[in-house]
Design an enzyme around this catalytic site. Structure first.
Site, PDB file in Angstrom:
ATOM      1  N   THR A  57      -4.812   4.183  -4.568  1.00 27.47           N
ATOM      2  CA  THR A  57      -3.405   3.934  -5.127  1.00 27.47           C
ATOM      3  C   THR A  57      -2.851   2.421  -5.975  1.00 27.47           C
ATOM      4  O   THR A  57      -3.451   1.401  -5.701  1.00 27.47           O
ATOM      5  CB  THR A  57      -2.889   4.224  -3.734  1.00 27.47           C
ATOM      6  OG1 THR A  57      -1.627   3.146  -4.173  1.00 27.47           O
ATOM      7  CG2 THR A  57      -3.416   2.770  -2.655  1.00 27.47           C
ATOM      8  N   LYS A  77      -7.255   1.343   2.084  1.00 24.69           N
ATOM      9  CA  LYS A  77      -6.660   2.055   0.774  1.00 24.69           C
ATOM     10  C   LYS A  77      -8.147   1.259   0.121  1.00 24.69           C
ATOM     11  O   LYS A  77      -8.990   1.632  -0.663  1.00 24.69           O
ATOM     12  CB  LYS A  77      -6.007   1.959   0.077  1.00 24.69           C
ATOM     13  CG  LYS A  77      -4.681   3.304   0.656  1.00 24.69           C
ATOM     14  CD  LYS A  77      -5.809   4.689   0.831  1.00 24.69           C
ATOM     15  CE  LYS A  77      -4.669   5.918   0.785  1.00 24.69           C
ATOM     16  NZ  LYS A  77      -5.284   7.265  -0.078  1.00 24.69           N
ATOM     17  N   GLU A  99      -0.972   0.642  -4.887  1.00 23.12           N
ATOM     18  CA  GLU A  99      -0.629  -0.503  -3.936  1.00 23.12           C
ATOM     19  C   GLU A  99      -2.285  -1.530  -3.562  1.00 23.12           C
ATOM     20  O   GLU A  99      -1.199  -2.736  -3.272  1.00 23.12           O
ATOM     21  CB  GLU A  99      -0.758  -0.075  -2.437  1.00 23.12           C
ATOM     22  CG  GLU A  99       0.953   0.466  -2.113  1.00 23.12           C
ATOM     23  CD  GLU A  99       1.559  -0.804  -1.950  1.00 23.12           C
ATOM     24  OE1 GLU A  99       1.819  -1.233  -1.102  1.00 23.12           O
ATOM     25  OE2 GLU A  99       3.246  -0.832  -2.546  1.00 23.12           O
ATOM     26  N   TYR A 152      -1.375  -0.933   4.341  1.00 21.63           N
ATOM     27  CA  TYR A 152      -2.076   0.530   4.290  1.00 21.63           C
ATOM     28  C   TYR A 152      -2.983   0.774   2.778  1.00 21.63           C
ATOM     29  O   TYR A 152      -3.885   0.510   2.742  1.00 21.63           O
ATOM     30  CB  TYR A 152      -0.200   1.004   3.430  1.00 21.63           C
ATOM     31  CG  TYR A 152      -0.855   2.171   2.072  1.00 21.63           C
ATOM     32  CD1 TYR A 152      -1.525   3.542   2.955  1.00 21.63           C
ATOM     33  CD2 TYR A 152      -0.930   2.346   0.942  1.00 21.63           C
ATOM     34  CE1 TYR A 152      -1.471   4.672   2.408  1.00 21.63           C
ATOM     35  CE2 TYR A 152      -0.956   3.091  -0.162  1.00 21.63           C
ATOM     36  CZ  TYR A 152      -1.277   3.896   0.736  1.00 21.63           C
ATOM     37  OH  TYR A 152      -0.946   5.009   0.266  1.00 21.63           O
TER      38      TYR A 152
HETATM   39  P1  NAP Z   1       1.897  13.049   2.245  1.00 21.73           P
HETATM   40  O1  NAP Z   1       2.964  13.254   1.907  1.00 21.73           O
HETATM   41  O2  NAP Z   1       1.854  12.205   3.017  1.00 21.73           O
HETATM   42  O3  NAP Z   1       0.093  13.753   2.414  1.00 21.73           O
HETATM   43  C1  NAP Z   1      -0.315  12.941   3.835  1.00 21.73           C
HETATM   44  C2  NAP Z   1      -1.502  13.961   4.325  1.00 21.73           C
HETATM   45  O4  NAP Z   1      -2.778  13.379   5.211  1.00 21.73           O
HETATM   46  C3  NAP Z   1      -0.655  15.378   4.808  1.00 21.73           C
HETATM   47  O5  NAP Z   1      -1.167  16.129   4.660  1.00 21.73           O
HETATM   48  C4  NAP Z   1      -1.042  14.555   6.685  1.00 21.73           C
HETATM   49  O6  NAP Z   1      -1.407  16.033   7.692  1.00 21.73           O
HETATM   50  C5  NAP Z   1      -2.263  14.822   6.189  1.00 21.73           C
HETATM   51  N1  NAP Z   1      -3.167  13.049   7.553  1.00 21.73           N
HETATM   52  C6  NAP Z   1      -2.969  12.462   8.096  1.00 21.73           C
HETATM   53  N2  NAP Z   1      -3.302  11.955   8.727  1.00 21.73           N
HETATM   54  C7  NAP Z   1      -3.762  12.384   8.936  1.00 21.73           C
HETATM   55  C8  NAP Z   1      -5.386  12.837   9.455  1.00 21.73           C
HETATM   56  N3  NAP Z   1      -5.238  11.250  10.797  1.00 21.73           N
HETATM   57  N4  NAP Z   1      -6.562  13.851   9.344  1.00 21.73           N
HETATM   58  C9  NAP Z   1      -6.100  15.408   8.953  1.00 21.73           C
HETATM   59  N5  NAP Z   1      -4.762  14.584   7.557  1.00 21.73           N
HETATM   60  C10 NAP Z   1      -4.526  13.967   7.904  1.00 21.73           C
HETATM   61  O7  NAP Z   1       0.885  11.966   0.900  1.00 21.73           O
HETATM   62  P2  NAP Z   1       0.526  12.790  -0.522  1.00 21.73           P
HETATM   63  O8  NAP Z   1       2.483  11.848  -1.338  1.00 21.73           O
HETATM   64  O9  NAP Z   1       0.585  13.290  -0.908  1.00 21.73           O
HETATM   65  O10 NAP Z   1      -0.178  12.194  -1.131  1.00 21.73           O
HETATM   66  C11 NAP Z   1      -1.337  12.216  -0.660  1.00 21.73           C
HETATM   67  C12 NAP Z   1      -2.598  11.568  -0.928  1.00 21.73           C
HETATM   68  O11 NAP Z   1      -2.483  10.159  -2.040  1.00 21.73           O
HETATM   69  C13 NAP Z   1      -2.242   9.951   0.384  1.00 21.73           C
HETATM   70  O12 NAP Z   1      -3.466   9.718   0.727  1.00 21.73           O
HETATM   71  C14 NAP Z   1      -1.725   9.066  -0.055  1.00 21.73           C
HETATM   72  O13 NAP Z   1      -2.177   7.530   0.162  1.00 21.73           O
HETATM   73  C15 NAP Z   1      -2.029   8.628  -1.605  1.00 21.73           C
HETATM   74  N6  NAP Z   1      -1.032   8.379  -2.999  1.00 21.73           N
HETATM   75  C16 NAP Z   1       0.128   8.738  -3.089  1.00 21.73           C
HETATM   76  C17 NAP Z   1       0.616   8.610  -4.312  1.00 21.73           C
HETATM   77  C18 NAP Z   1       1.724   9.117  -4.084  1.00 21.73           C
HETATM   78  O14 NAP Z   1       2.880   8.148  -4.870  1.00 21.73           O
HETATM   79  N7  NAP Z   1       2.355  10.188  -3.396  1.00 21.73           N
HETATM   80  C19 NAP Z   1      -0.282   7.101  -4.873  1.00 21.73           C
HETATM   81  C20 NAP Z   1      -1.170   6.931  -4.649  1.00 21.73           C
HETATM   82  C21 NAP Z   1      -1.580   7.170  -3.672  1.00 21.73           C
HETATM   83  P3  NAP Z   1       0.348  16.512   8.082  1.00 21.73           P
HETATM   84  O15 NAP Z   1       1.024  17.163   7.530  1.00 21.73           O
HETATM   85  O16 NAP Z   1      -0.154  17.017   9.356  1.00 21.73           O
HETATM   86  O17 NAP Z   1       1.435  15.303   8.637  1.00 21.73           O
HETATM   87  N1  GDD Z   2      11.086   4.216   1.341  1.00 20.10           N
HETATM   88  C1  GDD Z   2      12.129   2.735   1.309  1.00 20.10           C
HETATM   89  N2  GDD Z   2      13.237   3.152   2.076  1.00 20.10           N
HETATM   90  N3  GDD Z   2      11.683   2.207   0.653  1.00 20.10           N
HETATM   91  C2  GDD Z   2      12.980   1.310   0.415  1.00 20.10           C
HETATM   92  C3  GDD Z   2      13.749   1.780   0.893  1.00 20.10           C
HETATM   93  C4  GDD Z   2      14.075   2.000   1.803  1.00 20.10           C
HETATM   94  O1  GDD Z   2      15.128   2.544   2.391  1.00 20.10           O
HETATM   95  N4  GDD Z   2      14.943   0.516   0.217  1.00 20.10           N
HETATM   96  C5  GDD Z   2      13.760  -0.619  -0.741  1.00 20.10           C
HETATM   97  N5  GDD Z   2      12.436   0.422  -1.149  1.00 20.10           N
HETATM   98  C6  GDD Z   2      11.678   0.246  -1.391  1.00 20.10           C
HETATM   99  C7  GDD Z   2      10.144  -0.157  -0.766  1.00 20.10           C
HETATM  100  O2  GDD Z   2      10.425  -1.564  -0.949  1.00 20.10           O
HETATM  101  C8  GDD Z   2       9.672  -0.310  -2.223  1.00 20.10           C
HETATM  102  O3  GDD Z   2       9.716  -1.112  -2.645  1.00 20.10           O
HETATM  103  C9  GDD Z   2       9.676   0.983  -2.993  1.00 20.10           C
HETATM  104  O4  GDD Z   2      11.018   1.712  -1.984  1.00 20.10           O
HETATM  105  C10 GDD Z   2       9.029   1.796  -2.884  1.00 20.10           C
HETATM  106  O5  GDD Z   2       9.113   2.935  -1.475  1.00 20.10           O
HETATM  107  P1  GDD Z   2       7.820   3.728  -1.147  1.00 20.10           P
HETATM  108  O6  GDD Z   2       9.461   4.828  -2.046  1.00 20.10           O
HETATM  109  O7  GDD Z   2       8.158   3.775   0.610  1.00 20.10           O
HETATM  110  O8  GDD Z   2       6.785   4.088  -1.890  1.00 20.10           O
HETATM  111  P2  GDD Z   2       5.523   2.681  -2.012  1.00 20.10           P
HETATM  112  O9  GDD Z   2       5.524   2.172  -3.431  1.00 20.10           O
HETATM  113  O10 GDD Z   2       6.047   1.863  -1.097  1.00 20.10           O
HETATM  114  O11 GDD Z   2       4.406   3.657  -2.098  1.00 20.10           O
HETATM  115  C11 GDD Z   2       4.179   5.388  -2.599  1.00 20.10           C
HETATM  116  O12 GDD Z   2       3.283   4.911  -3.151  1.00 20.10           O
HETATM  117  C12 GDD Z   2       2.499   4.580  -3.056  1.00 20.10           C
HETATM  118  C13 GDD Z   2       1.736   3.865  -4.732  1.00 20.10           C
HETATM  119  O13 GDD Z   2       1.975   3.429  -5.077  1.00 20.10           O
HETATM  120  C14 GDD Z   2       3.667   5.814  -1.139  1.00 20.10           C
HETATM  121  O14 GDD Z   2       3.999   7.040  -2.019  1.00 20.10           O
HETATM  122  C15 GDD Z   2       1.962   5.728  -0.973  1.00 20.10           C
HETATM  123  O15 GDD Z   2       1.253   6.124  -0.203  1.00 20.10           O
HETATM  124  C16 GDD Z   2       1.063   5.286  -2.166  1.00 20.10           C
HETATM  125  O16 GDD Z   2       0.049   4.724  -2.064  1.00 20.10           O
END
Ligand code: NAP
Ligand code: GDD
Length: 339
Positions: A124, A152, A126, A148
């Site tokens: 990520t 990672k 992050e 987090y």
């Molecule tokens: P998500 O919607 O929160 O999905 C997370 C998945 O992990 C869910 O299926 C959850 O299952 C499963 N899980 C959580 N804890 C577990 C455990 N202990 N054992 C087995 N399964 C578990 O996340 P996403 O947005 O699809 O992201 C997928 C991956 O990419 C994550 O690793 C995240 O950190 C990474 N990532 C995401 C982003 C982004 O912007 N979306 C960016 C960079 C990296 P349940 O349904 O049971 O909760």
């Molecule tokens: N969630 C949330 N809720 N975020 C807020 C809010 C609020 O009410 N108000 C402002 N924010 C700001 C957060 O402080 C952050 O700067 C930004 O919105 C994005 O927050 P999120 O959508 O929660 O995502 P993230 O950037 O912290 O994390 C996501 O992206 C990562 C990759 O950069 C997640 O998907 C992570 O799993 C992923 O790794």
């Protein structure tokens, strides 16, 4: 014979798009699913019957060994994680266990049971945290800013170490934020589109956010899962930044979401930094800033340089920021109007 893929986190946003993508390519898809009192298959309902589910948890090594033995996968996509950054301060140890120790559990199991399987690890942006250069690329020094991000980053180095120690084909994708109509409701983009649509439909008057001045490089999840697959089709394992290269504030996302439902909001020129409220042009407060949503340490700016992926994988995003906001608003409008 069809290729076999094991996807952890199959019920999540990315897991659902990846499963669709792999099924379309003719793969046999196995999904690791953890036990819950009520099944959580909303994102994959439409393809549920095509997936072989295996119960397991990243914290339970034996369940991972069993899953790999049963699936005998050619490719493994590790998407499972405690993925909500804000929550990682409340559950530091748990986040570390799932997102870091869980990856050790998985890679050990791969090495023991199916060492020729190719592994994708969900890294990520992050990990760049307090960014040391902009845009961020594969060579940018890491500086995680959340439990987090730290977990990672440990997982990222675990992947490097398994590659170098045991010649596993393991890659990390350094993915910047990617969103979709299937995004969890606590993430800022979906929280905004859901609330804006509720305001449009007269279900609520206003909603609350934290820091709306932070900037993210937002892409569409459907585009990003293709990059995961491409990484595992290469001859050599490597790590890649996946991003759009454009960055926008949370406030800009809010503006576009309101625009998509034809509600005019004031533009006070402060760019979100010192704002306490956002009002419509008729004076109603539709958004209030609440310190509850500020983080103990913030990642203020993310903007990725994915030139390496564009050159070596031939990957590029198809959906731009404005289209993404409209897609999410449209979907929430459909969903909430039905209700
Ligand atoms: P998500 O919607 O929160 O999905 C997370 C998945 O992990 C869910 O299926 C959850 O299952 C499963 N899980 C959580 N804890 C577990 C455990 N202990 N054992 C087995 N399964 C578990 O996340 P996403 O947005 O699809 O992201 C997928 C991956 O990419 C994550 O690793 C995240 O950190 C990474 N990532 C995401 C982003 C982004 O912007 N979306 C960016 C960079 C990296 P349940 O349904 O049971 O909760
Ligand atoms: N969630 C949330 N809720 N975020 C807020 C809010 C609020 O009410 N108000 C402002 N924010 C700001 C957060 O402080 C952050 O700067 C930004 O919105 C994005 O927050 P999120 O959508 O929660 O995502 P993230 O950037 O912290 O994390 C996501 O992206 C990562 C990759 O950069 C997640 O998907 C992570 O799993 C992923 O790794």
């Amino acid at each position: 014979m069809a290729k076999k893929a094991l996807v952890t986190g199959i019920t999540g946003q990315d897991g659902s798009y990846l499963a669709e993508f792999l099924l379309k390519k003719g793969y046999d898809v196995f999904g690791l699913e953890r036990r819950a009192s009520t099944k959580n298959r909303g994102n994959i309902k439409h393809i549920e019957s095509e997936i072989h589910f295996i119960s397991g948890d990243m914290l339970d090594s034996n369940s991972l060994i069993r899953a790999i033995s049963e699936a005998q996968p050619d490719e493994i996509y590790n998407l499972a994680a405690q993925s909500f950054v804000a929550e990682s301060w409340h559950q530091k140890r748990y986040t570390h266990e799932v997102n870091s120790s869980g990856v050790i559990n998985l890679l050990e199991a791969v090495y023991e049971v199916k060492p020729d399987a190719k592994v994708y690890q969900a890294g990520t942006s992050e990990m760049f945290g307090k960014v040391q250069e902009t845009p961020q690329k594969e060579t940018t020094p890491f500086y995680p800013r959340s439990p987090y991000g730290i977990a990672k980053l440990a997982a990222y180095w675990t992947v490097v170490n398994f590659r170098e120690s045991y010649s596993l084909f393991a890659c990390s994708g350094l993915l910047f934020n990617h969103e979709s109509p299937r995004r969890g409701l606590e993430f800022v983009t979906r929280k905004i589109t859901n609330a804006v649509v509720q305001i449009k439909l007269g279900l609520i008057d206003k909603f609350f956010l934290g820091n709306i001045g932070t900037k993210r490089d937002w892409g569409f999840a459907g585009d990003y899962v293709a990059a995961m697959w491409l990484m595992l089709q290469q001859n050599e394992p490597d790590d890649f930044v996946i991003a759009t290269g454009k960055t926008n504030t949370v406030r800009k996302f809010v503006e576009l979401a309101f625009e998509a439902v034809n509600i005019k909001i004031e533009s006070n020129g402060k760019k979100g930094v010192d704002e306490k409220y956002i009002r419509t042009d008729t004076g109603s407060v539709v958004l209030e800033i609440n310190s509850k949503f500020f983080r103990p340490a913030e990642v203020y700016l993310l903007m990725g340089d994915s030139s390496k992926a564009r050159k070596k994988l031939g990957w590029k995003p198809k959906v731009n920021f404005e289209e993404l906001v409209r897609m999410m608003v449209k979907s929430d409008l459909k969903l909430l109007s039905k209700k």
